[in-house]
Design a protein around this motif. Structure first.
Motif, PDB file in Angstrom:
ATOM      1  N   SER A 162      -5.283  -9.740  10.351  1.00 27.03           N
ATOM      2  CA  SER A 162      -6.548  -9.418  11.015  1.00 27.03           C
ATOM      3  C   SER A 162      -7.691  -9.285  10.018  1.00 27.03           C
ATOM      4  N   SER A 163      -8.871  -9.726  10.460  1.00 29.01           N
ATOM      5  CA  SER A 163     -10.086  -9.632   9.650  1.00 29.01           C
ATOM      6  C   SER A 163      -9.882 -10.262   8.275  1.00 29.01           C
ATOM      7  N   PRO A 164      -9.673 -11.570   8.211  1.00 30.51           N
ATOM      8  CA  PRO A 164      -9.263 -12.229   6.960  1.00 30.51           C
ATOM      9  C   PRO A 164     -10.288 -12.161   5.842  1.00 30.51           C
ATOM     10  N   MET A 165     -11.570 -11.908   6.147  1.00 30.90           N
ATOM     11  CA  MET A 165     -12.579 -11.822   5.095  1.00 30.90           C
ATOM     12  C   MET A 165     -12.741 -10.405   4.570  1.00 30.90           C
ATOM     13  N   SER A 166     -11.843  -9.498   4.964  1.00 34.25           N
ATOM     14  CA  SER A 166     -11.869  -8.156   4.387  1.00 34.25           C
ATOM     15  C   SER A 166     -11.576  -8.238   2.896  1.00 34.25           C
ATOM     16  N   ASP A 167     -11.989  -7.214   2.173  1.00 34.62           N
ATOM     17  CA  ASP A 167     -11.853  -7.214   0.714  1.00 34.62           C
ATOM     18  C   ASP A 167     -10.439  -6.894   0.260  1.00 34.62           C
ATOM     19  N   ALA A 168      -9.625  -6.367   1.145  1.00 33.39           N
ATOM     20  CA  ALA A 168      -8.210  -6.103   0.849  1.00 33.39           C
ATOM     21  C   ALA A 168      -7.484  -5.949   2.172  1.00 33.39           C
ATOM     22  N   HIS A 169      -6.164  -6.070   2.108  1.00 34.04           N
ATOM     23  CA  HIS A 169      -5.320  -5.878   3.292  1.00 34.04           C
ATOM     24  C   HIS A 169      -4.127  -4.999   2.930  1.00 34.04           C
ATOM     25  N   LEU A 170      -3.666  -4.256   3.906  1.00 32.70           N
ATOM     26  CA  LEU A 170      -2.392  -3.563   3.778  1.00 32.70           C
ATOM     27  C   LEU A 170      -1.327  -4.413   4.451  1.00 32.70           C
ATOM     28  N   MET A 171      -0.200  -4.601   3.782  1.00 36.41           N
ATOM     29  CA  MET A 171       0.873  -5.416   4.336  1.00 36.41           C
ATOM     30  C   MET A 171       2.217  -4.814   3.953  1.00 36.41           C
ATOM     31  N   CYS A 180       4.976  -0.598   1.590  1.00 40.61           N
ATOM     32  CA  CYS A 180       3.590  -0.952   1.901  1.00 40.61           C
ATOM     33  C   CYS A 180       2.849  -1.352   0.627  1.00 40.61           C
ATOM     34  N   PHE A 181       1.960  -2.360   0.760  1.00 39.88           N
ATOM     35  CA  PHE A 181       1.191  -2.840  -0.386  1.00 39.88           C
ATOM     36  C   PHE A 181      -0.279  -3.009  -0.020  1.00 39.88           C
ATOM     37  N   TYR A 182      -1.112  -2.753  -1.023  1.00 38.87           N
ATOM     38  CA  TYR A 182      -2.554  -3.005  -0.961  1.00 38.87           C
ATOM     39  C   TYR A 182      -2.805  -4.334  -1.662  1.00 38.87           C
ATOM     40  N   VAL A 183      -3.323  -5.313  -0.914  1.00 34.63           N
ATOM     41  CA  VAL A 183      -3.480  -6.674  -1.442  1.00 34.63           C
ATOM     42  C   VAL A 183      -4.960  -7.028  -1.466  1.00 34.63           C
ATOM     43  N   PRO A 184      -5.586  -7.066  -2.655  1.00 33.68           N
ATOM     44  CA  PRO A 184      -7.017  -7.384  -2.725  1.00 33.68           C
ATOM     45  C   PRO A 184      -7.268  -8.877  -2.490  1.00 33.68           C
ATOM     46  N   ARG A 185      -8.451  -9.180  -1.987  1.00 31.08           N
ATOM     47  CA  ARG A 185      -8.822 -10.593  -1.805  1.00 31.08           C
ATOM     48  C   ARG A 185      -9.128 -11.234  -3.159  1.00 31.08           C
ATOM     49  N   TRP A 186      -9.754 -10.479  -4.044  1.00 25.70           N
ATOM     50  CA  TRP A 186     -10.079 -10.959  -5.387  1.00 25.70           C
ATOM     51  C   TRP A 186      -9.335 -10.096  -6.398  1.00 25.70           C
ATOM     52  N   ALA A 192       0.919 -13.730  -4.345  1.00 23.16           N
ATOM     53  CA  ALA A 192      -0.247 -12.849  -4.365  1.00 23.16           C
ATOM     54  C   ALA A 192       0.133 -11.496  -4.961  1.00 23.16           C
ATOM     55  N   LEU A 193      -0.811 -10.858  -5.635  1.00 19.56           N
ATOM     56  CA  LEU A 193      -0.560  -9.570  -6.271  1.00 19.56           C
ATOM     57  C   LEU A 193      -0.974  -8.422  -5.353  1.00 19.56           C
ATOM     58  N   GLY A 194      -0.127  -7.394  -5.311  1.00 15.91           N
ATOM     59  CA  GLY A 194      -0.408  -6.224  -4.498  1.00 15.91           C
ATOM     60  C   GLY A 194       0.024  -4.952  -5.205  1.00 15.91           C
ATOM     61  N   ARG A 195      -0.686  -3.860  -4.913  1.00 17.15           N
ATOM     62  CA  ARG A 195      -0.337  -2.553  -5.464  1.00 17.15           C
ATOM     63  C   ARG A 195       0.427  -1.769  -4.409  1.00 17.15           C
ATOM     64  N   GLN A 196       1.462  -1.090  -4.850  1.00 17.06           N
ATOM     65  CA  GLN A 196       2.286  -0.335  -3.917  1.00 17.06           C
ATOM     66  C   GLN A 196       1.514   0.876  -3.383  1.00 17.06           C
ATOM     67  N   VAL A 197       1.682   1.116  -2.077  1.00  8.41           N
ATOM     68  CA  VAL A 197       1.091   2.280  -1.417  1.00  8.41           C
ATOM     69  C   VAL A 197       2.234   3.148  -0.892  1.00  8.41           C
ATOM     70  N   GLY A 198       2.326   4.378  -1.344  1.00  5.40           N
ATOM     71  CA  GLY A 198       3.401   5.248  -0.902  1.00  5.40           C
ATOM     72  C   GLY A 198       4.693   4.950  -1.638  1.00  5.40           C
ATOM     73  N   GLU A 199       5.775   5.561  -1.166  1.00  2.00           N
ATOM     74  CA  GLU A 199       7.064   5.433  -1.832  1.00  2.00           C
ATOM     75  C   GLU A 199       7.766   4.123  -1.466  1.00  2.00           C
TER      76      GLU A 199
END
Length: 548
Positions: A220-229, A239-245, A278-285
């Motif tokens: 959803s909302s593909p032009m957002s600056d990051a996504h949670l996936m 859970c991961f935080y995935v930035p667009r840039w 794609a690179l993502g930062r872990q969110v939570g455990e």
């Protein structure tokens, strides 16, 4: 031969309904004004008054219609063949997001937690959603992501961007922007609500980052600056935080495969994507990804209730407005008893939905209050189930008030009707919500049973309410399989009891009694207007919409 002369009388336009005039969406809605005061948001009334006037402009409604006629377009590559994965929107899309940011709907209740902040945000949401619903999606997801991200040590770098009240549409790295948005990407091809079926993989690459591979069926909302996936770390959903840039200025390889061709919500874009490392930062455990996202869903589900209540309100207003200006069989529609019965029934539904939504918002304003959090856990899925379902029916009924004109795309009703189902489906469909009601009731059973009993005793003069309360407690005590069979009845009874209680305590007596008589005493059908009691009154219809 004399040329044929057209009889100009055949071209006179009569009995057509004008567009809604400019109005103040806040002051024109007594249920909203009184609910804000009652639930703790009264300190924001001047701001809500000003925004109600701004959002109620007829020119803004026309822009909303245009934004929904011109769907987003995918540009996967630039002219030189470089992968860019950009979605282009109608220029008016940015205006509606700018309005939402200026109201703080993307995160103000978290960033500036003043008394009644969530109630005030809910009121903004109820007004904005009456004008343009698609732009609510990125605002909702951004807001819901904030309490999750706020626990991470790297959140401080994002906080100023999320606190900004200025929407920044530029597709550039977050560090160069005034503000940011956050989207979601959970569902995969093989499953929807069952997130345990996800197959996307995450591989640690150092410094807290993971390389992600896999796909998402709805992004959803593909032009957002990051996504949670959600992705698997050694088989554990995380859970991961995935930035667009990325921080080095490169685009993160989240590749858009196609845009979804949706029934409604057409101003907003939803896509399918592939994660190509794609690179993502872990969110939570690690392994707690589903639990993390369930928490996030409690916030987005609240907004589903608000969004549906907003659509219900707008459909009702359009129906009453049409009936006041359209003649049939020698009288205005609003003067005809059967039409009045239908519109009055719809007005009751709208008032009850608004009262319930604002009561629920109050629970979000008190995170340290155990009783309020029990209310939030129980009422959020129940309200999402009921209000969203009823809004679908109400939108169809209001479209029918317009007759054939309601079915035409250049009027407002077709868009409202196409928009209505999304909130019922998104973030868990009806059955999922009802099962969540059962889980919440089991978790807080003693509290729930006591509250239902207290509610019945508080209205001892309403035997129908007591009868419904007794049936609800009986169903909640049933064996698991039997309880699940009655899950929809349980959710319905719970919502109707809470709505009846709110209206009996706070609404005019003639209105609350009409609600109890039509919803709890039986004898009526599920079709709007098919009630065993007369509902229509000038007071009720005037309260619902007093403008011309």
């Amino acid at each position: 031969m004399m040329p044929h002369v057209l009889d100009q009388k055949t071209h006179q336009v009569e009995n057509q309904v004008p567009d809604l005039p400019d109005c103040n969406l806040f002051l024109a809605d007594p249920a909203l004004v009184q609910g804000v005061r009652r639930e703790g948001g009264q300190g924001c009334e001047p701001e809500l008054d000003a925004w109600g006037q701004r959002l109620g402009r007829a020119a803004l409604a026309r822009l909303a219609a245009e934004v929904n006629r011109v769907s987003p377009v995918l540009r996967a590559y630039d002219r030189g063949g470089h992968r860019i994965d950009v979605v282009d929107f109608h220029p008016g899309w940015a205006e509606f997001l700018s309005l939402g940011f200026a109201q703080g709907m993307h995160g103000g209740a978290w960033m500036n937690p003043a008394p009644g902040a969530h109630v005030a945000r809910a009121a903004h949401y109820l007004m904005h959603g009456q004008v343009e619903a698609g732009s609510l999606c990125p605002l909702t997801m951004t807001s819901a992501a904030i309490p999750l991200l706020a626990r991470e040590p790297w959140f401080a770098a994002l906080q100023p961007k999320l606190a900004s009240l200025t929407y920044d549409a530029r597709d550039v790295p977050v560090a160069a922007k005034q503000s940011m948005m956050i989207g979601m990407g959970m569902t995969e091809k093989q499953g929807g609500s069952d997130l345990r079926g996800n197959t996307s993989q995450a591989r640690p690459v150092g410094d807290g980052w993971h390389a992600l591979t896999g796909h998402k069926w709805f992004f959803s909302s593909p032009m957002s600056d990051a996504h949670l996936m959600l992705a698997l770390v050694n088989g554990a959903p995380t859970c991961f935080y995935v930035p667009r840039w990325l921080e080095d200025g490169q685009r993160n390889p989240v590749h858009i495969q196609r845009l979804k061709d949706k029934l409604g919500n057409r101003s907003n874009a939803s896509v399918e994507v592939e994660f190509a490392g794609a690179l993502g930062r872990q969110v939570g455990e690690t392994g707690r990804g589903i639990a993390t996202l369930v928490e996030m869903a409690s916030y987005t589900r609240m907004d589903c209730v608000l969004g549906s209540a907003a659509l219900l309100r707008q459909a009702l207003v359009q129906g009453i407005h049409h009936a006041r200006h359209r003649r049939a069989f020698g009288r205005f529609l609003i003067e005809q008893p059967l039409m009045r019965q239908v519109l009055a029934d719809l007005a009751l539904e709208s008032e009850a939905a608004t009262a319930l939504a604002l009561r629920l918002a109050r629970a979000f304003d008190h995170p340290a209050d155990a009783a309020e959090q029990a209310v939030r856990r129980l009422l959020t899925p129940a309200a999402k189930f009921w209000v969203c379902k009823r809004t679908i029916e109400a939108a169809a009924e209001c479209m029918e008030v317009w007759g054939g004109n309601g079915y035409i795309e250049d009027g407002p009703m077709a868009r409202l009707y196409r928009e209505a189902p999304v909130n019922s489906i998104w973030e868990g469909s009806g059955n999922v919500m009802c099962l969540d009601v059962l889980r919440a009731a089991r978790h807080d059973f003693q509290y729930v049973a006591q509250e239902i009993d207290a509610l019945a005793r508080a209205h001892a003069d309403q035997p129908a309410l007591g009868k419904t309360a007794a049936r609800l407690v009986c169903h909640l005590q049933a064996p698991p399989d039997e309880q699940q069979m009655f899950a929809r009845q349980i959710a319905q009874d719970l919502v109707l009891l809470v709505q009846a209680d709110l209206l009996l305590r706070h609404a005019p007596g003639w209105l609350s009694q009409a609600f109890v008589s039509s919803r709890l005493q039986g004898g009526g059908g599920r079709v709007y207007g098919a009630q065993a009691v007369g509902l229509a009154s000038d007071e009720l219809l005037q309260r619902a919409w007093a403008s011309g």
